[in-house]
Scaffold this active site. Structure first.
Site, PDB file in Angstrom:
ATOM      1  N   ASP A 186       0.905  -1.379   0.164  1.00  0.00           N
ATOM      2  CA  ASP A 186       0.044  -0.001  -0.134  1.00  0.00           C
ATOM      3  C   ASP A 186       0.946   1.298   0.011  1.00  0.00           C
ATOM      4  O   ASP A 186       1.943   1.285   0.730  1.00  0.00           O
ATOM      5  CB  ASP A 186      -0.899  -0.047   1.217  1.00  0.00           C
ATOM      6  CG  ASP A 186      -2.146   0.905   0.926  1.00  0.00           C
ATOM      7  OD1 ASP A 186      -3.067   0.332   1.115  1.00  0.00           O
ATOM      8  OD2 ASP A 186      -2.162   1.883   1.096  1.00  0.00           O
TER       9      ASP A 186
ATOM     10  N   THR B   8     -16.127  -2.802  -9.056  1.00  0.00           N
ATOM     11  CA  THR B   8     -17.310  -2.224  -8.453  1.00  0.00           C
ATOM     12  C   THR B   8     -18.498  -2.360  -9.504  1.00  0.00           C
ATOM     13  O   THR B   8     -18.510  -2.525 -10.437  1.00  0.00           O
ATOM     14  CB  THR B   8     -17.052  -0.736  -8.383  1.00  0.00           C
ATOM     15  OG1 THR B   8     -18.433   0.038  -7.946  1.00  0.00           O
ATOM     16  CG2 THR B   8     -16.667  -0.052  -9.364  1.00  0.00           C
ATOM     17  N   ASP B   9     -19.794  -2.384  -8.737  1.00  0.00           N
ATOM     18  CA  ASP B   9     -21.039  -2.338  -9.790  1.00  0.00           C
ATOM     19  C   ASP B   9     -21.029  -1.106 -10.564  1.00  0.00           C
ATOM     20  O   ASP B   9     -21.967  -0.923 -11.387  1.00  0.00           O
ATOM     21  CB  ASP B   9     -22.236  -2.398  -8.879  1.00  0.00           C
ATOM     22  CG  ASP B   9     -22.435  -1.517  -7.780  1.00  0.00           C
ATOM     23  OD1 ASP B   9     -21.906  -0.691  -7.574  1.00  0.00           O
ATOM     24  OD2 ASP B   9     -23.534  -1.537  -7.024  1.00  0.00           O
ATOM     25  N   GLU B  10     -20.343   0.011 -10.143  1.00  0.00           N
ATOM     26  CA  GLU B  10     -20.521   1.321 -10.975  1.00  0.00           C
ATOM     27  C   GLU B  10     -19.931   1.272 -12.234  1.00  0.00           C
ATOM     28  O   GLU B  10     -20.444   2.164 -13.074  1.00  0.00           O
ATOM     29  CB  GLU B  10     -19.911   2.487 -10.213  1.00  0.00           C
ATOM     30  CG  GLU B  10     -20.283   2.353  -8.637  1.00  0.00           C
ATOM     31  CD  GLU B  10     -19.980   3.638  -7.837  1.00  0.00           C
ATOM     32  OE1 GLU B  10     -19.503   4.540  -8.429  1.00  0.00           O
ATOM     33  OE2 GLU B  10     -19.799   3.709  -6.422  1.00  0.00           O
TER      34      GLU B  10
ATOM     35  N   TYR C  73     -14.402   7.868 -11.965  1.00  0.00           N
ATOM     36  CA  TYR C  73     -13.845   6.695 -11.296  1.00  0.00           C
ATOM     37  C   TYR C  73     -14.517   5.458 -11.797  1.00  0.00           C
ATOM     38  O   TYR C  73     -13.573   4.448 -11.955  1.00  0.00           O
ATOM     39  CB  TYR C  73     -14.810   6.790  -9.730  1.00  0.00           C
ATOM     40  CG  TYR C  73     -14.628   5.704  -8.977  1.00  0.00           C
ATOM     41  CD1 TYR C  73     -13.568   4.936  -8.645  1.00  0.00           C
ATOM     42  CD2 TYR C  73     -15.855   4.948  -8.637  1.00  0.00           C
ATOM     43  CE1 TYR C  73     -13.531   3.696  -7.685  1.00  0.00           C
ATOM     44  CE2 TYR C  73     -16.152   3.812  -8.051  1.00  0.00           C
ATOM     45  CZ  TYR C  73     -14.823   3.182  -7.625  1.00  0.00           C
ATOM     46  OH  TYR C  73     -14.792   1.977  -6.963  1.00  0.00           O
TER      47      TYR C  73
ATOM     48  N   LYS D 259     -12.411   2.241 -13.448  1.00  0.00           N
ATOM     49  CA  LYS D 259     -12.420   0.953 -12.809  1.00  0.00           C
ATOM     50  C   LYS D 259     -12.982   0.009 -14.093  1.00  0.00           C
ATOM     51  O   LYS D 259     -12.416  -1.240 -14.399  1.00  0.00           O
ATOM     52  CB  LYS D 259     -13.337   0.585 -11.811  1.00  0.00           C
ATOM     53  CG  LYS D 259     -13.105   1.305 -10.600  1.00  0.00           C
ATOM     54  CD  LYS D 259     -11.993   0.784  -9.701  1.00  0.00           C
ATOM     55  CE  LYS D 259     -12.243  -0.614  -9.020  1.00  0.00           C
ATOM     56  NZ  LYS D 259     -11.097  -1.156  -8.586  1.00  0.00           N
TER      57      LYS D 259
HETATM   58  P1  NAD Z   1     -10.039   2.847   0.029  1.00  0.00           P
HETATM   59  O1  NAD Z   1      -9.963   4.057  -0.799  1.00  0.00           O
HETATM   60  O2  NAD Z   1     -10.475   3.042   1.425  1.00  0.00           O
HETATM   61  O3  NAD Z   1      -8.513   2.108   0.102  1.00  0.00           O
HETATM   62  C1  NAD Z   1      -7.824   2.121  -1.183  1.00  0.00           C
HETATM   63  C2  NAD Z   1      -6.386   1.763  -0.610  1.00  0.00           C
HETATM   64  O4  NAD Z   1      -5.540   1.845  -1.907  1.00  0.00           O
HETATM   65  C3  NAD Z   1      -5.747   2.784   0.287  1.00  0.00           C
HETATM   66  O5  NAD Z   1      -5.250   2.046   1.381  1.00  0.00           O
HETATM   67  C4  NAD Z   1      -4.541   3.594  -0.517  1.00  0.00           C
HETATM   68  O6  NAD Z   1      -3.347   4.074   0.388  1.00  0.00           O
HETATM   69  C5  NAD Z   1      -4.575   2.344  -1.721  1.00  0.00           C
HETATM   70  N1  NAD Z   1      -3.628   2.992  -2.968  1.00  0.00           N
HETATM   71  C6  NAD Z   1      -4.264   3.973  -3.482  1.00  0.00           C
HETATM   72  N2  NAD Z   1      -3.578   4.263  -4.447  1.00  0.00           N
HETATM   73  C7  NAD Z   1      -2.283   3.498  -4.333  1.00  0.00           C
HETATM   74  C8  NAD Z   1      -1.065   3.073  -5.157  1.00  0.00           C
HETATM   75  N3  NAD Z   1      -1.045   3.811  -6.387  1.00  0.00           N
HETATM   76  N4  NAD Z   1      -0.504   2.305  -4.852  1.00  0.00           N
HETATM   77  C9  NAD Z   1      -0.523   1.461  -3.713  1.00  0.00           C
HETATM   78  N5  NAD Z   1      -1.706   1.465  -2.867  1.00  0.00           N
HETATM   79  C10 NAD Z   1      -2.593   2.658  -3.124  1.00  0.00           C
HETATM   80  O7  NAD Z   1     -10.810   2.035  -0.886  1.00  0.00           O
HETATM   81  P2  NAD Z   1     -11.971   0.981  -0.698  1.00  0.00           P
HETATM   82  O8  NAD Z   1     -13.492   1.444  -0.192  1.00  0.00           O
HETATM   83  O9  NAD Z   1     -11.266  -0.003   0.458  1.00  0.00           O
HETATM   84  O10 NAD Z   1     -11.889   0.127  -2.061  1.00  0.00           O
HETATM   85  C11 NAD Z   1     -11.019  -1.015  -2.049  1.00  0.00           C
HETATM   86  C12 NAD Z   1     -11.152  -1.427  -3.468  1.00  0.00           C
HETATM   87  O11 NAD Z   1     -12.646  -2.103  -3.773  1.00  0.00           O
HETATM   88  C13 NAD Z   1     -11.272  -0.323  -4.971  1.00  0.00           C
HETATM   89  O12 NAD Z   1     -10.635  -1.044  -5.937  1.00  0.00           O
HETATM   90  C14 NAD Z   1     -12.756  -0.003  -5.011  1.00  0.00           C
HETATM   91  O13 NAD Z   1     -12.926   0.208  -6.338  1.00  0.00           O
HETATM   92  C15 NAD Z   1     -13.393  -1.349  -4.736  1.00  0.00           C
HETATM   93  N6  NAD Z   1     -14.534  -1.422  -4.473  1.00  0.00           N
HETATM   94  C16 NAD Z   1     -15.059  -0.599  -3.339  1.00  0.00           C
HETATM   95  C17 NAD Z   1     -16.420  -0.402  -2.739  1.00  0.00           C
HETATM   96  C18 NAD Z   1     -16.819   0.368  -1.922  1.00  0.00           C
HETATM   97  O14 NAD Z   1     -18.195   0.658  -1.549  1.00  0.00           O
HETATM   98  N7  NAD Z   1     -15.920   1.251  -1.161  1.00  0.00           N
HETATM   99  C19 NAD Z   1     -17.315  -1.071  -3.474  1.00  0.00           C
HETATM  100  C20 NAD Z   1     -17.018  -1.879  -4.534  1.00  0.00           C
HETATM  101  C21 NAD Z   1     -15.699  -2.224  -4.788  1.00  0.00           C
HETATM  102  P1  TYD Z   2     -20.739   7.384  -1.596  1.00  0.00           P
HETATM  103  O1  TYD Z   2     -20.412   6.939  -0.464  1.00  0.00           O
HETATM  104  O2  TYD Z   2     -19.873   8.463  -2.280  1.00  0.00           O
HETATM  105  O3  TYD Z   2     -20.442   6.203  -2.946  1.00  0.00           O
HETATM  106  P2  TYD Z   2     -21.053   5.878  -4.355  1.00  0.00           P
HETATM  107  O4  TYD Z   2     -21.109   7.430  -4.968  1.00  0.00           O
HETATM  108  O5  TYD Z   2     -19.556   5.320  -4.791  1.00  0.00           O
HETATM  109  O6  TYD Z   2     -22.167   5.203  -4.278  1.00  0.00           O
HETATM  110  O7  TYD Z   2     -22.269   8.083  -1.912  1.00  0.00           O
HETATM  111  C1  TYD Z   2     -23.261   7.331  -1.821  1.00  0.00           C
HETATM  112  C2  TYD Z   2     -24.625   8.000  -2.037  1.00  0.00           C
HETATM  113  O8  TYD Z   2     -24.503   9.134  -1.067  1.00  0.00           O
HETATM  114  C3  TYD Z   2     -24.510   8.315  -3.324  1.00  0.00           C
HETATM  115  O9  TYD Z   2     -25.811   8.470  -4.320  1.00  0.00           O
HETATM  116  C4  TYD Z   2     -24.007  10.097  -3.189  1.00  0.00           C
HETATM  117  C5  TYD Z   2     -24.712  10.418  -1.834  1.00  0.00           C
HETATM  118  N1  TYD Z   2     -24.151  11.210  -1.120  1.00  0.00           N
HETATM  119  C6  TYD Z   2     -24.690  12.536  -0.454  1.00  0.00           C
HETATM  120  O10 TYD Z   2     -25.844  12.702  -0.837  1.00  0.00           O
HETATM  121  N2  TYD Z   2     -23.882  13.338   0.319  1.00  0.00           N
HETATM  122  C7  TYD Z   2     -22.537  13.316   0.323  1.00  0.00           C
HETATM  123  O11 TYD Z   2     -21.927  13.896   1.204  1.00  0.00           O
HETATM  124  C8  TYD Z   2     -21.907  11.950  -0.059  1.00  0.00           C
HETATM  125  C9  TYD Z   2     -20.484  11.568   0.096  1.00  0.00           C
HETATM  126  C10 TYD Z   2     -22.789  11.247  -0.727  1.00  0.00           C
END
Ligand code: NAD
Ligand code: TYD
Length: 351
Positions: free
Chosen positions: A33, A130-132, A155, A159
């Site tokens: 990381d 991600t589903d996005e 984003y 992805k």
């Molecule tokens: P996060 O932002 O909390 O963590 C990302 C991590 O990657 C951090 O620790 C950061 O330091 C590290 N990182 C970033 N750039 C880097 C680089 N260049 N080299 C090495 N490390 C680096 O993200 P998260 O929410 O834990 O998501 C993790 C993965 O899951 C991502 O690939 C994201 O697209 C995917 N994902 C997230 C969600 C969600 O709801 N959070 C849902 C579906 C998929």
């Molecule tokens: P977020 O947690 O950023 O996840 P994602 O955009 O990847 O789904 O946002 C979840 C939902 O909440 C999204 O529809 C945007 C909305 N949102 C707000 O209304 N206010 C906020 O301050 C944030 C961060 C998100």
């Protein structure tokens, strides 16, 4: 088995590292990381002394470093989570997302391919997505593994691009890959820029709750611990070359979720009904804001037997309890650079 987890100091990655160390006494984990603003080693303080765990600070955008790391370490598998992950930041700075999410992923694919060139037998490159990438749904329907890609934010576009490269390395070079696309996660250790931890923090501090647009957008929420369990199942038993959707059949409009959160927080903080709700502030909508995400995870359930373990109400309450019990963690991550980011993001939004 020696597994490289990238992004293990982030939200989901830290749960994955903890889960694998506990569930698989035969596995060794290297956590790579670069510790961006979202990476926090405090997320893994409970495992840092584990002899089967090591942390390496390094950047996936540094190709020569990755090649050397793979040569030295003899990984059997990769679970790739490192990414820039916040949609609002991708609107503010798209290029950073291309560099980390696309180029970083291709660098990792190259390093794995080079290190495993004598034989791919017993190797696995697991890409977490991600589903996005599927875009936005109308009122009906669910994303399946066959839904065409249609990303709208920088984003999700980054992805989607990384997913295509992972599939291309399977189809062109035979790299043994597997991909999963998961819905929105929630739980402990999530950086308070995403909806749920941001709003928990703001309710604690009696700050406004910035709801984008009318709050009618729908997300399908999954407890992060259930995601880590699904990643385990797919890593060990998923079919090479396949994609699995992960979700909890748990759709909420943002405003309904926020009202539930306010109710839980009023009870936990001993506040009057309506007190946290009064903080709700409707602000300018996010540009290109996807209306609805909803995942059909029947393939994963049918083929690999995974199901989510708890209800959203229970998971959300556990999450609130965790943040209320970990003020120090929250204070640490909300100080410094995060505060500047907050002022930049919300300072200019109109109420
Ligand atoms: P996060 O932002 O909390 O963590 C990302 C991590 O990657 C951090 O620790 C950061 O330091 C590290 N990182 C970033 N750039 C880097 C680089 N260049 N080299 C090495 N490390 C680096 O993200 P998260 O929410 O834990 O998501 C993790 C993965 O899951 C991502 O690939 C994201 O697209 C995917 N994902 C997230 C969600 C969600 O709801 N959070 C849902 C579906 C998929
Ligand atoms: P977020 O947690 O950023 O996840 P994602 O955009 O990847 O789904 O946002 C979840 C939902 O909440 C999204 O529809 C945007 C909305 N949102 C707000 O209304 N206010 C906020 O301050 C944030 C961060 C998100």
């Amino acid at each position: 088995m020696h597994i490289l987890v990238t992004g293990g100091a982030g939200f989901i990655g830290s749960h994955v590292v903890r889960h694998f160390l506990k569930a698989h006494p035969d596995c060794t984990i290297t956590n790579l990381d670069s510790l961006t603003y979202a990476g926090n080693l405090a997320n893994l303080s409970d495992v840092e002394q584990n002899p089967r765990y090591r942390f390496i600070k390094g950047d996936i955008t540094d190709a020569p470093f990755l090649v050397k790391l793979f040569e030295e370490s003899r990984f059997d598998g990769v679970i790739h989570l490192a990414a820039e992950s916040h949609v609002d930041r991708s609107i503010a700075n798209p290029t950073e997302f291309v560099i980390t999410n696309v180029l970083g992923t291709v660098n990792l694919l190259n390093a794995a391919r080079a290190a495993w060139k004598s034989s791919f037998e017993g190797k696995r490159f697991y890409h977490i997505s991600t589903d996005e990438v599927y875009g936005s749904l109308g009122k009906d329907g669910l994303f399946t593994e066959e839904t065409p890609y249609d990303p709208h934010s920088p984003y999700s576009a980054s992805k989607a691009s990384s997913d295509h490269f992972v599939r291309a390395y399977h189809d062109t070079f035979g790299l043994p890959v597997v991909i999963s696309n998961c819905s929105n996660n929630y739980g402990s250790y999530q950086f308070p820029e995403k909806l749920i931890p941001l709003f928990i923090n703001n309710i604690c501090r009696k700050r406004p709750l910035p709801v984008y647009g009318k709050g009618e957008n729908i997300r399908d929420w999954l407890w992060v611990v259930d995601h880590a369990q699904a990643i385990d199942v797919i890593f060990h038993r998923g079919k090479t070359g396949e994609t699995y959707n992960i979700g909890g059949h748990n759709e909420w409009t943002n405003i309904d979720l926020i009202l539930l959160l306010c109710r839980i927080m009023n009870e936990k903080l001993g506040r009057q009904p309506g007190e946290s709700e009064a903080l709700i502030t409707y602000v300018t909508d996010r540009a290109g804001h996807d209306l609805r995400y909803a995942i059909d995870s029947s393939k994963l359930q049918r083929e690999l037997g995974w199901v989510p373990s708890i209800s959203f109400e229970k998971g959300l309450e556990l999450t609130v309890d965790w943040y209320l019990g970990n003020h120090e963690w929250l204070n640490n991550v909300t100080s410094g650079s995060y505060q500047h980011y907050y002022d930049r993001m919300y300072g200019g939004r109109q109420e």
